[in-house]
Design an enzyme around this catalytic site. Sequence first.
Site, PDB file in Angstrom:
ATOM      1  N   SER A  54       0.551  -0.885   0.255  1.00 39.36           N
ATOM      2  CA  SER A  54       0.096  -0.104  -0.091  1.00 39.36           C
ATOM      3  C   SER A  54       1.108   1.715   0.246  1.00 39.36           C
ATOM      4  O   SER A  54       1.856   1.778  -0.863  1.00 39.36           O
ATOM      5  CB  SER A  54      -0.690  -0.192   0.909  1.00 39.36           C
ATOM      6  OG  SER A  54      -2.175   0.729   0.536  1.00 39.36           O
ATOM      7  N   ASP A  95     -10.467  -3.619  -4.993  1.00 37.61           N
ATOM      8  CA  ASP A  95      -9.904  -3.920  -4.034  1.00 37.61           C
ATOM      9  C   ASP A  95     -10.388  -2.300  -4.139  1.00 37.61           C
ATOM     10  O   ASP A  95     -10.409  -1.365  -4.741  1.00 37.61           O
ATOM     11  CB  ASP A  95      -8.419  -3.609  -3.926  1.00 37.61           C
ATOM     12  CG  ASP A  95      -7.157  -2.729  -3.115  1.00 37.61           C
ATOM     13  OD1 ASP A  95      -7.755  -2.418  -2.060  1.00 37.61           O
ATOM     14  OD2 ASP A  95      -6.203  -2.895  -2.869  1.00 37.61           O
ATOM     15  N   HIS A 103      -7.474  -5.878  -0.313  1.00 37.38           N
ATOM     16  CA  HIS A 103      -6.137  -4.766   0.101  1.00 37.38           C
ATOM     17  C   HIS A 103      -4.873  -5.308   0.376  1.00 37.38           C
ATOM     18  O   HIS A 103      -3.956  -5.267   0.358  1.00 37.38           O
ATOM     19  CB  HIS A 103      -6.570  -3.600   0.450  1.00 37.38           C
ATOM     20  CG  HIS A 103      -5.819  -2.480   0.290  1.00 37.38           C
ATOM     21  ND1 HIS A 103      -5.140  -1.890  -0.677  1.00 37.38           N
ATOM     22  CD2 HIS A 103      -5.063  -2.149   1.351  1.00 37.38           C
ATOM     23  CE1 HIS A 103      -4.057  -0.984  -0.706  1.00 37.38           C
ATOM     24  NE2 HIS A 103      -3.420  -0.805   0.902  1.00 37.38           N
TER      25      HIS A 103
END
Lengths: 267, 593
Positions: free
Chosen positions: A97, A220, A248
Amino acid sequence: MSDYSIKARNNVKIIGSGEHVLMLAHGFGCDQNMWRALADKMGNDYTIILFDYVGCGQSDFAAFNANRYTTLDGYASDITDILSELNLSDVTLIGHSVSSMIGMLAAIKAPDRICKLVMVCPSPYYMNDLPGYAGGFERDDLEELIDMMDKNYIGWANYLAPLVMGGRADQSDVENLTSSFCSTDPRAAKTFARATFFSDYRDILANCPVPTLVLQSLADSLVPVNVGEFVAGRLPQATLRILDTQGHCVHMTDPELTGAEIRGFLG
Amino acid sequence: MCTLKLITVDALLSRVVRWPSYAAVDVIMDSSYKQSMIDNMPSGYFVTDVTQSIQFANRYALSHLGYENLLQRPLSEILTRASCILFESYVSPLLVREGVCNEIQLSLKTASGEKLPVVLNARREESDGEVHWTFIGATQRDKLFHELVQARNLLEEKNRLLEARTVTDDLTGLANRLSVTQYLTEHLKNARVRQTQIVVVFIDLDGFKAINDSHGHLVGDQVLKAVGQRLAGSLRTSDLVARYGGDEFVVLLEHGTGESKKNERMILRLLQKLRTPFQINGQMLSLSASAGATVYPQPGAVEPEQLIRQADQAMYKSKLAGKDQVSWFDPQWEATQRTYHELISQMRAGIKQDQFVLHYQPKINLLTGAVVGAEALIRWQHPERGMLMPMDFLPHIDSHHIEQELGDWVIDSALRQIGNWRARGLLLPVSVNVSAYYLMSEKFLDRLLALLHNYPGVPASQLELELLESSAIDDSRNISSIAGVCQRMGIKIALDDFGTGYSTLSHLRNLSVDVLKIDRSYVQDMLTNPSNVAIIRGIIGFAKAFNCLIIAEGIETDEQLNALVNLGCHYGQGYYIARPMPAESIESWIAAR
């Protein structure tokens, strides 16, 4: 400061064995524990460095400095600090991320230490910038996030305690309501949230100096597929792999698939 | 049997059966009853599968969210965008890792697009990745939170006002003494970790009192304000400027380590700013400032107050060195200071406990060998360090009050000894060494008179004060007047170590002395160094011209003695004649000659 160790500051753990070193950087909201499943699968063949950013997990919260961590650059310095203390080079940095962007900044800072990047569900900019770019969020959404974090982190009494105590309560007095696996200091968490969701690193992608694998989840809710494509399109040396999975945190939900992609990329 | 599209109620309840409250229920109820039971639950309940798609939602959930049906809808559709972030980055990892997530507050999105604040609990099935969710409305909780935020804002505002009043200096609007301590307490904790350096600068204005005296306090206050403004204007906003009190200011700078040169430049710039004259009520007023600085971290632990004290001490060094400059605190200095204070208190105890003694070195007529007097020399029988010579402790107490206490003790002891000897028929004048500080100490003459008064059998003429030539010329006018009074009392005045202190004729004229003592350095080299002979001859000439007695010190050989006699010096002392000895040995020494 010779008597102060970066290893202790960032709760650095080194596991596994192998000539090639993988450094795993956790994302917003979590700590190094999120890598356990993947690390278990990769530890036989690689040396793995795990750490917590300052303000997250078991890091030294006293080292948190709101100025330093206002932008992702401060977090990138955590990475380069660690690599420099361990004197490592040719490391593959795997960032989940927001750590994808942090990893890229670290690679730009220390290209001699980081030789490859793996970006797991990256986003260079979470906000919509239509018509050209759909980051997925509006500013109001992100403001609501900060507000929601407040509601979740703050114990009711502790919310007022620092003020009643004259504004100088130890941070340890302010307890994390949901302190378990993803323990994060509330003050640090909000700073991290702002640095993550309000900054725009789209223009920096072109400066990434190392080959990069972009792993994008098919569904996601945080990062749409078009963002993964955008990232891969802007990076000078990118390989995009869209994984047939949801969510995610693909490295947690699909560690085998993620591990296989990474192995393939490392060759 | 009522069958749900994807999951049967039985299948659902066979999972929830592990929740203890449902255990008994499962055995006795059929599926339709179970369905209505779940629908009638006073909380929302839904199930998502591994792809995060909704597989079941009870009536409460549907009605509160305003949907007819939620089957196969992605979870993200009923989460607000902000909740998606918390879900993906916090809840989901927590569920994968620990299987449960309790009491997370998120917002759900209703069919009409409104936000519904809820508190959620979730549990994940390890076997198939299904997640069971329950939620209750958090509107009430949200309202309370909103009130809490308001209360917090109010408190913050009040605290700001209160804090501003307690940490601000009324006159200048700068931070005050309290906020300096607070700043340091907070920053010292983290400076080591942040790898920064804190510089504490203590600034004291030079010449401010004169401005206050000649222009009045109102003008003085305006100057202080202006000084504050200049200081604050020359620093970064992250630095702290405080009025510490009176005309003292404290500046706190935080830098990366190893920027000490930058610090020095910054302080010098501050001093330069203050040197520019201040225009107050149409008048130009000039002043300067002395600064002292210290740095944190230091090798040892230090408290905030200690840092201020260090900077203050360094500032004092700047004052002594001529003002308008900066001095840095030397951590070694503090160690020295500790020893100094220890020495003083040990000496004080030593005086009380009779650890000090006087030894006496005879002075003789070099021609006849007759004993003409003795010089009293102090010794310290230190309980731990053994017998200490004057050089071991006197230089360390220069100009300290203890000098006066010790000086009084010396004169008292010498007078008592003269009296003892006289009682046994030995008429021996005694000279004692006194410093200019002692001679100039408060009420010296009163104390001297009182001491003499204690020994009525001792004529004042038997006491001689030996004054170092170098100290006598520092303040010759005052010294000579005190010495003059002593002489009128009958006490003799000697100038010790003569020839080493750059006396001028005018000094000698002002300071009427009875005895000149030729310094040992001339005597020791006189046989090999002709210029020393010339100097001795000159001193003898002086002595004759000013009509004073001349005594040579440090005679160590017969040759030196004879040479001095040949030059016209007829009195002397030294190891060749006798070493300093305890009082009780003097009589036997004299008898043995």
